[in-house]
Scaffold this active site. Sequence first.
Site, PDB file in Angstrom:
ATOM      1  CG  ASP A 119      -2.006  -1.005   1.193  1.00  0.00           C
ATOM      2  OD1 ASP A 119      -1.990  -1.847   0.279  1.00  0.00           O
ATOM      3  OD2 ASP A 119      -2.877  -0.974   2.073  1.00  0.00           O
ATOM      4  CG  HIS A 169       2.240   0.075   4.339  1.00  0.00           C
ATOM      5  ND1 HIS A 169       1.917  -0.856   5.306  1.00  0.00           N
ATOM      6  CD2 HIS A 169       1.130   0.839   4.139  1.00  0.00           C
ATOM      7  CE1 HIS A 169       0.661  -0.652   5.689  1.00  0.00           C
ATOM      8  NE2 HIS A 169       0.162   0.351   4.995  1.00  0.00           N
TER       9      HIS A 169
END
Length: 431
Positions: free
Chosen positions: A91, A242
């Site tokens: 992400d 991430h």
Amino acid sequence: MYKNLVVITRIVLLFVLAAVLILSAMTTSLQSQHAQEDIAEAIPSQVKEKDRMVHTVYSGAESVTTQPVLSSASTVKEKKQSKRTVYLTFDDGPSGLTGEVLDILKKEEIKATFFVLGEQASRRPELIRRIHEEGHIIGNHTFNHDYNKLYEKFQTFWNQIKQTEEIVRLITGERPQLVRAPGGTAGKFDETYFRLLQEGGYRVFDWNVDSGDSKRRGVPAEEILEGATTRVNSDESIVLLHDGAGHEESVKALPDIIAYYKKNGYQFDVLTPEMEPVQFKLQSKVKPKLDQPGAKWIAEHVSVNAALFKPGRILKVDMSGFATEFAPGEYSIVNRKIMVPLRSAVERLGGEVSWNVNNKKVKVSLTNTKWEADPETNTMEVSDGSGKTIISEVTYVGHTIWVPIRDALEISGHPVKDVLSDSDKYRIVTL
């Protein structure tokens, strides 16, 4: 004496015969009982929906559950053991770290899913292009990750999804259909968010394995590895990681995360719209939204959006050195006329569009021609004073003006020469 012996012998034989019959009956009864038990094990019993066993997908936030489907009693087959699969998801990118992540994935020969921010994608289009070209999947993570605005009302969330979608489409030629809510859906999505995103053709994915790499600043790689390899009660592990700025330790942990799953026999794959998504349970304590979209807004924005992801013919326009394509759902055929959004068509062909507040007309500049589209009179008129006017169907669809592509091209000085079609596309060629 002899007679007494005969009588005793007969009595003994009768007792023996009786014993044999009793033992035989007991054996038959036991065999029948065991057979019935085997059948009971092989054929699942009928249970009511409310009594079915529930399997928890994710044990972190309140989670969505799935219910097992009972097999038919008439066909009992040995259950095949499904292969365990891990889905690595990243992400908040792309960032300066994304290239390192892609290098690791390429070296390990595995694919992953990247939920990108439109704001970052517009700054680093070369990374979006690389993600796409190397066979990874791109998902939509909104434009700027601003919780305060995204979760006030659905319309803001929707607009950010569409903004990022268009950025990715311009870079890769494809629209991301997968969506991940910043921070996950738990405590943020109400029923409207789930329902309208699904109606609009999107697939919302949360996760069931949290690496913990964003729970605070500077989470060390060892801790990220531990979180990312948490075992779950499922054959599918969707791992949250991430690749945004500040996640150097996530990159550092990635090779060990991959090694763990390879060692334990997992196969690696990407998320797809065809999968049943893992979603957190709808929570009752969600902050009330400022307002809810009305039926008119839903009809104009959401209901028509799903067509963008359905199979159909592509519309290709070739205009004197400029070319563009419209995916199924980006155009429509009404009364045998191909209708397109005016602004989108003009800008894709290298022109400019603006709204004239004074006369409420759309000003268009395409190649060397300037003209106006009037939705009140259904006309297109050249602005050079020549008086050239076309009676057309300048139509509002929601807040967007749609026009026949043939008329727009003609008044711009590029009349249509041919309209060709085959099984997968329409092709418009101009003079």
